[in-house]
Scaffold this motif. Structure first.
Motif, PDB file in Angstrom:
ATOM      1  N   ASP A  61       0.831  -1.216   0.000  1.00  0.00           N
ATOM      2  CA  ASP A  61       0.000   0.000   0.000  1.00  0.00           C
ATOM      3  C   ASP A  61       0.861   1.259   0.000  1.00  0.00           C
ATOM      4  O   ASP A  61       0.569   2.219  -0.707  1.00  0.00           O
ATOM      5  CB  ASP A  61      -0.946   0.018   1.203  1.00  0.00           C
ATOM      6  N   ALA A  62       1.920   1.256   0.795  1.00  0.00           N
ATOM      7  CA  ALA A  62       2.806   2.425   0.853  1.00  0.00           C
ATOM      8  C   ALA A  62       3.468   2.662  -0.503  1.00  0.00           C
ATOM      9  O   ALA A  62       3.529   3.796  -0.984  1.00  0.00           O
ATOM     10  CB  ALA A  62       3.864   2.243   1.939  1.00  0.00           C
ATOM     11  N   VAL A  63       3.940   1.603  -1.140  1.00  0.00           N
ATOM     12  CA  VAL A  63       4.577   1.738  -2.460  1.00  0.00           C
ATOM     13  C   VAL A  63       3.576   2.281  -3.470  1.00  0.00           C
ATOM     14  O   VAL A  63       3.884   3.210  -4.228  1.00  0.00           O
ATOM     15  CB  VAL A  63       5.173   0.396  -2.934  1.00  0.00           C
ATOM     16  N   ARG A  64       2.379   1.721  -3.489  1.00  0.00           N
ATOM     17  CA  ARG A  64       1.346   2.198  -4.426  1.00  0.00           C
ATOM     18  C   ARG A  64       1.011   3.673  -4.190  1.00  0.00           C
ATOM     19  O   ARG A  64       0.846   4.433  -5.136  1.00  0.00           O
ATOM     20  CB  ARG A  64       0.092   1.352  -4.307  1.00  0.00           C
ATOM     21  N   THR A  65       0.900   4.064  -2.937  1.00  0.00           N
ATOM     22  CA  THR A  65       0.551   5.449  -2.599  1.00  0.00           C
ATOM     23  C   THR A  65       1.643   6.414  -3.033  1.00  0.00           C
ATOM     24  O   THR A  65       1.369   7.412  -3.711  1.00  0.00           O
ATOM     25  CB  THR A  65       0.291   5.586  -1.088  1.00  0.00           C
TER      26      THR A  65
END
Length: 81
Positions: free
Chosen positions: A50-54
């Motif tokens: 999720d952090a990478v996508r964000t």
């Protein structure tokens, strides 16, 4: 405090947080290579993904999630990391 623990001259909180460090590594790879695609293994923890996508989404970097066993097959001249 993180500088004292790690012995680094300069650091920030993300150097201590795995999810943010992973996202910053992807952004750094994008910056160094000028490539707009990241290949991410499905074996990575969901919070880290999720952090990478964000982070990557905020700067227009495409993130492709692939099965761990086949991640290396997706690496090509368009992939930053």
């Amino acid at each position: 405090m993180i500088c004292a623990i790690t012995g680094m001259e300069v650091c920030n909180a993300s150097m201590y947080d795995g999810a943010t460090a992973l996202a910053e590594a992807a952004i750094m790879a994008h910056g160094v290579t000028a490539r707009d695609k990241v290949v991410m293994s499905d074996a990575i923890h969901p919070h880290y993904k999720d952090a990478v996508r964000t982070f990557c989404g905020a700067i227009g970097v495409q993130v492709d999630e692939v099965p761990a066993a086949f991640a290396h097959e997706r690496l090509d001249k368009d992939v930053a990391c």
